[in-house]
Design a protein around this motif. Structure first.
Motif, PDB file in Angstrom:
ATOM      1  N   GLU A  18       0.652  -1.216  -0.382  1.00  0.00           N
ATOM      2  CA  GLU A  18      -0.154  -0.432  -0.185  1.00  0.00           C
ATOM      3  C   GLU A  18       0.916   1.396   0.411  1.00  0.00           C
ATOM      4  O   GLU A  18       0.687   2.330  -0.783  1.00  0.00           O
ATOM      5  CB  GLU A  18      -1.058   0.188   0.968  1.00  0.00           C
ATOM      6  N   SER A  19       2.337   1.277   1.147  1.00  0.00           N
ATOM      7  CA  SER A  19       3.195   2.195   0.876  1.00  0.00           C
ATOM      8  C   SER A  19       3.560   2.441  -0.415  1.00  0.00           C
ATOM      9  O   SER A  19       3.404   3.449  -0.921  1.00  0.00           O
ATOM     10  CB  SER A  19       3.631   1.759   2.051  1.00  0.00           C
ATOM     11  N   LEU A  20       4.236   1.413  -1.571  1.00  0.00           N
ATOM     12  CA  LEU A  20       4.512   1.798  -3.247  1.00  0.00           C
ATOM     13  C   LEU A  20       3.476   2.041  -3.114  1.00  0.00           C
ATOM     14  O   LEU A  20       3.558   3.037  -3.803  1.00  0.00           O
ATOM     15  CB  LEU A  20       4.973   0.620  -3.538  1.00  0.00           C
ATOM     16  N   LYS A  21       2.788   2.086  -3.904  1.00  0.00           N
ATOM     17  CA  LYS A  21       1.391   2.453  -4.190  1.00  0.00           C
ATOM     18  C   LYS A  21       1.241   3.952  -4.341  1.00  0.00           C
ATOM     19  O   LYS A  21       0.465   4.446  -4.778  1.00  0.00           O
ATOM     20  CB  LYS A  21      -0.508   1.067  -4.302  1.00  0.00           C
ATOM     21  N   ASP A 172       5.917  -5.644  -8.359  1.00  0.00           N
ATOM     22  CA  ASP A 172       6.511  -5.523 -10.203  1.00  0.00           C
ATOM     23  C   ASP A 172       5.062  -6.060 -10.834  1.00  0.00           C
ATOM     24  O   ASP A 172       5.454  -4.402 -12.057  1.00  0.00           O
ATOM     25  CB  ASP A 172       6.319  -7.088 -10.715  1.00  0.00           C
ATOM     26  N   LYS A 173       3.974  -5.814 -10.820  1.00  0.00           N
ATOM     27  CA  LYS A 173       2.484  -5.752 -11.519  1.00  0.00           C
ATOM     28  C   LYS A 173       1.706  -4.238 -11.445  1.00  0.00           C
ATOM     29  O   LYS A 173       1.644  -3.104 -12.108  1.00  0.00           O
ATOM     30  CB  LYS A 173       1.142  -6.375 -11.006  1.00  0.00           C
ATOM     31  N   ALA A 174       2.537  -4.067 -10.031  1.00  0.00           N
ATOM     32  CA  ALA A 174       2.069  -1.825  -9.632  1.00  0.00           C
ATOM     33  C   ALA A 174       2.869  -1.286 -10.528  1.00  0.00           C
ATOM     34  O   ALA A 174       2.658  -0.143 -11.137  1.00  0.00           O
ATOM     35  CB  ALA A 174       2.638  -1.620  -8.587  1.00  0.00           C
ATOM     36  N   LEU A 175       4.501  -1.737 -10.753  1.00  0.00           N
ATOM     37  CA  LEU A 175       5.885  -1.143 -11.766  1.00  0.00           C
ATOM     38  C   LEU A 175       5.361  -1.056 -12.392  1.00  0.00           C
ATOM     39  O   LEU A 175       5.337   0.432 -13.704  1.00  0.00           O
ATOM     40  CB  LEU A 175       6.842  -1.491 -11.165  1.00  0.00           C
ATOM     41  N   VAL A 176       4.700  -1.896 -13.500  1.00  0.00           N
ATOM     42  CA  VAL A 176       3.804  -2.574 -15.318  1.00  0.00           C
ATOM     43  C   VAL A 176       3.084  -1.475 -15.031  1.00  0.00           C
ATOM     44  O   VAL A 176       3.555  -0.120 -16.362  1.00  0.00           O
ATOM     45  CB  VAL A 176       4.378  -3.683 -15.231  1.00  0.00           C
ATOM     46  N   ALA A 177       2.702  -1.168 -14.560  1.00  0.00           N
ATOM     47  CA  ALA A 177       1.235  -0.229 -14.399  1.00  0.00           C
ATOM     48  C   ALA A 177       1.603   1.314 -14.291  1.00  0.00           C
ATOM     49  O   ALA A 177       1.437   2.160 -15.688  1.00  0.00           O
ATOM     50  CB  ALA A 177       0.316  -0.519 -13.728  1.00  0.00           C
TER      51      ALA A 177
END
Length: 185
Positions: A18-21, A172-177
Protein backbone atom coordinates in the motif's frame (compact mmCIF):
# COMPACT_ATOMS: atom_id res chain seq x y z
CA UNK A 1 1.87 -19.23 17.30
CA UNK A 2 2.79 -20.00 13.70
CA UNK A 3 -0.49 -18.51 12.51
CA UNK A 4 0.29 -15.29 14.40
CA UNK A 5 3.72 -15.04 12.77
CA UNK A 6 2.21 -15.59 9.29
CA UNK A 7 -0.63 -13.14 9.92
CA UNK A 8 1.74 -10.44 11.17
CA UNK A 9 4.07 -10.98 8.21
CA UNK A 10 1.19 -10.75 5.74
CA UNK A 11 -0.14 -7.55 7.35
CA UNK A 12 3.30 -5.94 7.12
CA UNK A 13 3.64 -7.02 3.48
CA UNK A 14 0.22 -5.52 2.69
CA UNK A 15 1.30 -2.24 4.32
CA UNK A 16 4.50 -2.22 2.26
CA UNK A 17 2.49 -2.74 -0.94
CA UNK A 18 0.00 0.00 0.00
CA UNK A 19 2.88 2.35 0.78
CA UNK A 20 4.39 1.68 -2.64
CA UNK A 21 1.07 2.34 -4.36
CA UNK A 22 0.73 5.63 -2.46
CA UNK A 23 4.28 6.60 -3.47
CA UNK A 24 3.58 5.70 -7.11
CA UNK A 25 0.47 7.87 -6.98
CA UNK A 26 2.71 10.83 -6.15
CA UNK A 27 4.82 10.31 -9.26
CA UNK A 28 3.16 12.58 -11.70
CA UNK A 29 2.17 11.95 -15.24
CA UNK A 30 1.41 14.93 -17.51
CA UNK A 31 -1.78 16.00 -15.73
CA UNK A 32 -2.15 17.98 -12.54
CA UNK A 33 -3.73 16.49 -9.44
CA UNK A 34 -3.66 17.77 -5.88
CA UNK A 35 -2.36 14.46 -4.50
CA UNK A 36 1.09 15.35 -5.82
CA UNK A 37 1.49 17.83 -2.97
CA UNK A 38 0.17 15.51 -0.22
CA UNK A 39 3.58 14.77 1.25
CA UNK A 40 5.07 18.25 0.94
CA UNK A 41 6.00 19.50 4.40
CA UNK A 42 6.00 23.23 5.20
CA UNK A 43 8.00 24.82 8.01
CA UNK A 44 5.10 26.24 10.05
CA UNK A 45 6.55 28.23 12.94
CA UNK A 46 9.38 25.73 13.34
CA UNK A 47 7.24 22.59 12.98
CA UNK A 48 7.16 20.50 9.79
CA UNK A 49 3.48 20.48 8.80
CA UNK A 50 1.67 18.94 5.83
CA UNK A 51 0.85 21.53 3.18
CA UNK A 52 -2.84 20.58 3.38
CA UNK A 53 -2.81 21.78 7.02
CA UNK A 54 -1.69 25.32 6.14
CA UNK A 55 -3.24 25.93 2.72
CA UNK A 56 -6.19 25.24 0.45
CA UNK A 57 -5.15 23.15 -2.59
CA UNK A 58 -7.33 23.14 -5.73
CA UNK A 59 -7.02 22.58 -9.46
CA UNK A 60 -7.20 25.71 -11.60
CA UNK A 61 -7.20 23.68 -14.84
CA UNK A 62 -5.84 20.37 -16.13
CA UNK A 63 -2.23 21.55 -15.92
CA UNK A 64 -2.19 23.97 -12.96
CA UNK A 65 -2.59 23.52 -9.20
CA UNK A 66 -3.59 26.51 -7.07
CA UNK A 67 -2.32 26.69 -3.49
CA UNK A 68 -3.75 29.38 -1.23
CA UNK A 69 -2.15 29.57 2.24
CA UNK A 70 -4.56 30.50 5.02
CA UNK A 71 -2.02 32.97 6.42
CA UNK A 72 -0.57 35.60 4.09
CA UNK A 73 2.91 35.38 5.62
CA UNK A 74 3.09 31.65 4.83
CA UNK A 75 3.17 32.21 1.03
CA UNK A 76 6.99 32.26 0.88
CA UNK A 77 7.37 29.18 3.12
CA UNK A 78 4.79 27.18 1.12
CA UNK A 79 6.37 28.17 -2.19
CA UNK A 80 9.84 27.18 -0.91
CA UNK A 81 8.52 23.85 0.40
CA UNK A 82 6.98 22.99 -2.99
CA UNK A 83 10.18 23.96 -4.80
CA UNK A 84 12.36 21.97 -2.37
CA UNK A 85 10.13 18.86 -2.46
CA UNK A 86 12.08 17.47 -5.46
CA UNK A 87 8.92 17.04 -7.54
CA UNK A 88 10.27 18.99 -10.51
CA UNK A 89 7.73 21.76 -9.92
CA UNK A 90 8.36 25.51 -10.11
CA UNK A 91 5.66 27.43 -8.23
CA UNK A 92 5.06 31.15 -8.71
CA UNK A 93 3.13 33.39 -6.33
CA UNK A 94 0.71 36.14 -7.24
CA UNK A 95 -0.33 37.88 -4.03
CA UNK A 96 -1.72 35.21 -1.71
CA UNK A 97 -2.18 32.63 -4.51
CA UNK A 98 0.58 30.22 -5.52
CA UNK A 99 0.27 28.74 -9.00
CA UNK A 100 1.99 25.42 -9.59
CA UNK A 101 2.09 24.74 -13.35
CA UNK A 102 2.73 21.14 -14.38
CA UNK A 103 5.44 21.11 -17.02
CA UNK A 104 4.92 18.81 -19.98
CA UNK A 105 6.89 15.60 -19.62
CA UNK A 106 9.84 15.34 -21.95
CA UNK A 107 11.20 11.96 -23.00
CA UNK A 108 14.18 12.49 -20.71
CA UNK A 109 11.93 13.41 -17.75
CA UNK A 110 9.81 10.32 -18.41
CA UNK A 111 12.95 8.15 -18.25
CA UNK A 112 13.98 9.85 -14.98
CA UNK A 113 10.53 9.20 -13.52
CA UNK A 114 10.71 5.56 -14.57
CA UNK A 115 14.06 5.26 -12.78
CA UNK A 116 12.44 6.78 -9.70
CA UNK A 117 9.53 4.34 -9.96
CA UNK A 118 11.92 1.39 -10.25
CA UNK A 119 13.84 2.62 -7.19
CA UNK A 120 10.60 2.88 -5.21
CA UNK A 121 9.70 -0.65 -6.35
CA UNK A 122 13.07 -1.99 -5.30
CA UNK A 123 12.71 -0.35 -1.88
CA UNK A 124 9.29 -2.00 -1.48
CA UNK A 125 10.76 -5.39 -2.43
CA UNK A 126 13.50 -4.92 0.17
CA UNK A 127 10.83 -4.11 2.77
CA UNK A 128 8.93 -7.31 1.85
CA UNK A 129 12.13 -9.36 2.12
CA UNK A 130 12.88 -7.79 5.51
CA UNK A 131 9.43 -8.87 6.71
CA UNK A 132 10.23 -12.40 5.49
CA UNK A 133 13.57 -12.35 7.32
CA UNK A 134 11.92 -11.18 10.55
CA UNK A 135 9.19 -13.82 10.32
CA UNK A 136 11.75 -16.56 9.69
CA UNK A 137 13.76 -15.34 12.70
CA UNK A 138 10.62 -15.55 14.85
CA UNK A 139 10.04 -19.11 13.62
CA UNK A 140 13.62 -20.08 14.44
CA UNK A 141 13.14 -18.60 17.92
CA UNK A 142 9.97 -20.69 18.39
CA UNK A 143 11.90 -23.78 17.25
CA UNK A 144 14.76 -22.98 19.62
CA UNK A 145 12.29 -22.63 22.51
CA UNK A 146 10.82 -25.99 21.43
CA UNK A 147 7.39 -24.40 20.95
CA UNK A 148 7.13 -25.88 17.42
CA UNK A 149 8.64 -28.85 15.60
CA UNK A 150 11.21 -28.65 12.80
CA UNK A 151 8.60 -29.81 10.27
CA UNK A 152 6.20 -27.08 11.38
CA UNK A 153 8.97 -24.50 11.10
CA UNK A 154 9.91 -25.66 7.59
CA UNK A 155 6.27 -25.62 6.43
CA UNK A 156 5.75 -22.16 7.91
CA UNK A 157 8.90 -20.87 6.19
CA UNK A 158 7.61 -22.23 2.88
CA UNK A 159 4.28 -20.45 3.46
CA UNK A 160 6.06 -17.20 4.25
CA UNK A 161 8.14 -17.59 1.08
CA UNK A 162 4.93 -18.04 -0.92
CA UNK A 163 3.56 -14.83 0.65
CA UNK A 164 6.79 -13.06 -0.22
CA UNK A 165 6.62 -14.23 -3.84
CA UNK A 166 2.97 -13.17 -4.07
CA UNK A 167 3.61 -9.61 -2.84
CA UNK A 168 6.75 -9.17 -4.94
CA UNK A 169 4.67 -10.16 -7.98
CA UNK A 170 2.07 -7.55 -6.94
CA UNK A 171 4.85 -4.94 -6.74
CA UNK A 172 6.04 -5.90 -10.23
CA UNK A 173 2.46 -5.53 -11.57
CA UNK A 174 2.14 -2.07 -10.02
CA UNK A 175 5.49 -1.02 -11.50
CA UNK A 176 4.59 -2.23 -15.00
CA UNK A 177 1.26 -0.36 -14.83
CA UNK A 178 2.94 2.87 -13.68
CA UNK A 179 5.65 2.62 -16.38
CA UNK A 180 2.98 2.18 -19.06
CA UNK A 181 1.14 5.20 -17.62
CA UNK A 182 4.31 7.31 -17.72
CA UNK A 183 5.22 6.34 -21.27
CA UNK A 184 1.73 7.07 -22.62
CA UNK A 185 1.84 10.45 -24.36
Amino acid sequence: MIADVKKTAEQKMIKSLESLKADLGKVRTGRAHTGILDHVMVDYYGNPTAISQVANITLMDARTIAVQPWEGKMVGAVEKAIRDADLGLNPSSQGNLIRVPMPALTEERRRDLIKLVKTEGENAKVAIRNVRRDANAQLKELLKDKAISEDDERRAQEDIQKLTDKYIAEIDKALVAKEADLMAV
